[in-house]
Design a protein around this motif. Structure first.
Motif, short mmCIF file in Angstrom:
data_model
loop_
_atom_site.label_atom_id
_atom_site.label_comp_id
_atom_site.label_asym_id
_atom_site.label_seq_id
_atom_site.Cartn_x
_atom_site.Cartn_y
_atom_site.Cartn_z
N CYS A 105 0.92 -1.28 -0.26
CA CYS A 105 -0.17 0.16 0.45
C CYS A 105 1.14 1.53 -0.01
O CYS A 105 0.51 2.15 -0.23
CB CYS A 105 -0.86 0.03 1.60
N ALA A 106 1.73 1.16 0.44
CA ALA A 106 2.75 2.44 0.33
C ALA A 106 3.53 2.88 -0.99
O ALA A 106 4.41 3.84 -0.86
CB ALA A 106 4.55 1.91 1.37
N LEU A 107 3.68 1.78 -2.00
CA LEU A 107 3.70 2.12 -2.94
C LEU A 107 3.16 3.27 -4.01
O LEU A 107 1.45 3.19 -3.64
CB LEU A 107 3.87 1.04 -4.21
N PRO A 108 2.88 3.57 -5.08
CA PRO A 108 2.71 5.12 -5.78
C PRO A 108 2.00 4.40 -6.04
O PRO A 108 1.74 2.87 -7.15
CB PRO A 108 3.83 5.35 -7.18
N LYS A 109 0.17 4.41 -6.27
CA LYS A 109 -0.48 4.38 -7.03
C LYS A 109 -0.09 3.84 -8.56
O LYS A 109 -0.70 2.43 -8.93
CB LYS A 109 -1.47 4.78 -6.66
N GLU A 110 0.14 4.57 -9.20
CA GLU A 110 0.96 4.46 -10.46
C GLU A 110 1.59 3.11 -11.19
O GLU A 110 1.68 2.75 -11.82
CB GLU A 110 1.41 5.37 -11.63
N MET A 111 2.15 2.66 -9.74
CA MET A 111 3.38 1.65 -10.02
C MET A 111 3.00 -0.08 -9.63
O MET A 111 3.27 -0.82 -9.58
CB MET A 111 4.26 1.78 -9.14
N SER A 117 -1.88 -5.64 -7.33
CA SER A 117 -3.13 -4.96 -6.22
C SER A 117 -4.32 -6.18 -5.95
O SER A 117 -4.89 -6.32 -5.40
CB SER A 117 -4.14 -4.68 -7.71
#
Length: 628
Positions: A105-111, A117
């Protein structure tokens, strides 16, 4: 469900048989307390059940569905985790899933890929199914209840007592099927002990534990297992039930012995006539006599009898005047005055780290106060029993450690007026074969017992005891309490053991953690009752105060002339009585009054005044209800 079953267990330690050919098991939901003398093998038995030690004989079969968590008596924590991280790691897989979820969840959404997911959704469902979202809050709550609130502190920096509390929190949060606890109340303050007792009492989990706290044992245990004479004996029910059953058994055994004494004397006389008589007697009868002799000896319950005398106390014992002490910028106590006098029996309680041990050290001049003075009388011999045993050398013998204090002690009573170290060791149930043993071979409880002997060997007339009951078995505790019953000197005890305080003290000094020491006449139970009563009174008065405010706006129309006068009179009287009570409470709890008799009188007066206020207020409310 059967949690585990143990069969034919045997264990020898340092050539001493702890137990042999014992068998027992536990069912799901049982709470079993193990008791026995120090060195009987209680801790060893629990370690064998937990799989941490191997028996010399026999085996333990644990249900495949069972996960065990074992709390050591003195845990050794390694690494540099924070307290909170260490506790959460005890939950195993659920914590791993939480960490993985946080990382993704700490990853940037676009990555975040489709696969990641999907993984996040899987982890979220797993955490939801296993109630993982509240895990951190649960851990913080338990740590707080155990008075360990520095969640980010490095575990490597913790003291032994803090490590025990952190490890206890880890064991509770991990939620195992079988929880094995070795002296769980050690290093807890009285409030934390009560919380832990309530927590475990209401829990449905299976618990195997050893404790010296008799209130805790009685409240938690559904079965008692006693290790005695290398065997185990099971007693269903609480500790109180065990005492009743054990007493009945001893009476029956004694009755049986009494009935056989005459026959035994006859048989022994025959046996002692010599070889000629033996040749004419059946071997089976000789064997029977030997068994009878052994059984008659074994049922005699050994009791420690302490007969140490008390030396004369002069007018000045300990005078502590307006002393104050801070450590590391934290105020421990201030404006504290204490004039010790013969017969003082004071229990000292309060949160961990509030300054209880420091107060004892200050009173015996080990630690100087920051301000104020401490003076000790010339004829005073102080016996200071420290919480940590650090003055016993592993390479010294048991008897050598006692001789180091004195070659004899003047008891002052009876035929055995002078006791030698060997006499005193005998009285504290150190067998003669153990007198020459090295201290390194002793169990934790035996070390504490030896340390106590060394303190008492000096024949003190002032006893300062810092958590004296940790690691003592029931027999030693009972003997020590009997000694203190007859102790005419000054007694100050820091302890979390509620039953020990109830038995030994007549006054409570309570640290509030803010630098104040409040004084309460009576033992620990009476202190709790007074606190609860004060709390109820405060709540009641607050509630009645609200009703009082509301009623003042009513029109007084329906009361008779006499009732109206009574109503108005009570309305004026109640505030006056409240002021009197506030003044009395200040006298009782301020610490300014050091005379016990006077404090007892003030306490009784406060109780009577509180009852009068309640009666007057109830009558006023009754009259007020008649007013529209």
């Amino acid at each position: 469900m059967t949690v585990f079953s143990a069969n034919g267990l045997a264990k020898v330690f340092n050539e001493k048989i702890l137990f042999e050919n014992i068998a027992f098991g536990m069912q799901e939901g049982e709470k079993v307390g193990i008791i026995g003398k120090n060195g009987a093998g209680k801790t060893t038995l629990m370690k064998i059940i937990a799989g941490l030690e191997t028996p010399d004989e026999g085996n333990v079969v644990v249900n495949n569905a069972v996960r065990i968590e074992y709390l050591e008596q003195m845990p050794e924590l390694v690494g540099h985790d924070t307290v909170l991280d260490m506790v959460l790691k005890g939950t195993g897989e659920i914590n791993d899933k939480m960490e993985e979820f946080k990382m993704l969840c700490a990853l940037p959404k676009e990555m975040i890929s489709d696969e990641q997911s999907h993984k996040i959704n899987e982890l979220s469902k797993y955490i939801d199914d296993h109630k993982g979202w509240s895990l951190e809050n649960d851990a913080k709550t338990i740590l707080t209840k155990l008075n360990l609130t520095d969640f980010d502190r490095d575990i490597a920096s913790l003291s032994g007592g803090l490590k025990k509390r952190a490890s206890l929190a880890k064991a509770l949060v991990s939620n195992p099927n079988l929880l094995i606890l070795d002296e769980p109340t050690n290093h807890l303050d009285v409030d934390s002990v009560q919380w832990l007792q309530d927590y475990l009492q209401s829990s449905s989990r299976t618990i195997l534990f050893v404790t010296h706290d008799r209130y805790f044992l009685d409240a938690i245990a559904t079965k008692i297992i006693e290790i005695d004479h290398e065997r185990i004996f099971a007693f269903p029910g609480s500790y109180e039930g065990y005492l009743t059953q054990k007493n009945d058994i001893m009476q029956i055994q004694q009755s049986t012995v009494d009935k056989n004494l005459a026959r035994l004397r006859t048989e022994l006389a025959w046996l002692q006539k010599g070889a000629k008589a033996r040749r004419t007697k059946q071997q089976s009868r000789i064997d029977w006599i030997e068994e009878m002799r052994k059984s008659a000896v074994q049922i005699k319950e050994k009791n420690i009898k302490i007969e140490l005398g008390n030396t004369f106390l002069t007018s000045r014992v300990i005078e502590a005047i307006n002393i104050e002490k801070s450590i590391g910028g934290k105020l421990l106590f201030q404006d504290f005055t204490y004039y010790a006098k013969p017969g003082d029996r004071i229990g000292i309680i309060g949160p961990n780290g509030s300054g209880k041990s420091t107060l004892l050290k200050t009173l015996c001049e080990i630690v100087p106060p920051d301000s104020g003075t401490v003076k000790i009388g010339q004829s005073i011999t102080i016996g200071y029993f420290k919480q940590e045993i650090d003055d016993l050398k592993d390479t010294m013998s048991v008897i050598g450690a006692v001789k180091e204090i004195s070659e004899y002690i003047n008891v002052g009573v009876g035929r055995e007026r002078y006791l030698t170290p060997r006499d005193l060791l005998d009285k504290f149930l150190f067998p003669r074969a153990q007198h020459g043993a090295l201290i390194s071979t002793l169990s934790g409880g035996e070390r504490k017992r030896l340390a106590l002997i060394r303190v008492l060997m000096a024949n003190p007339n002032v006893l300062l005891l810092d958590e004296p009951t940790n690691d003592f078995d029931m027999q030693t505790l009972n003997a020590f309490e009997e000694y203190l019953d007859d102790f005419m000197g000054v007694l100050l005890i820091v302890s979390h053991d509620r039953s020990f305080l109830d038995r030994t003290v007549e006054f409570i000094y309570a640290f509030d953690g803010l630098g104040n020491i409040k004084q309460y006449p009576g033992n620990y139970t009476y202190y709790l009752e007074q606190k609860e009563q004060n709390k109820r009174s405060a709540n009641e008065q607050s509630s009645k105060g609200e009703e009082y405010k509301k009623s003042r706006v009513k029109v007084k129309t329906k009361l008779s002339f006499h009732d109206q006068r009574e109503h108005d009179s009570l309305e004026k009287l109640i505030p006056q009585l409240e002021e009197e009570r506030a003044a009395l409470e200040k006298k009782v709890y301020s610490g300014e009054e050091s005379d016990y008799t006077k404090l007892q009188e003030l306490s009784n007066e406060l109780h009577e005044l509180t009852e009068r206020i309640e009666t007057v207020t109830n009558r006023w409310l009754e009259l007020a209800d008649s007013i529209d």
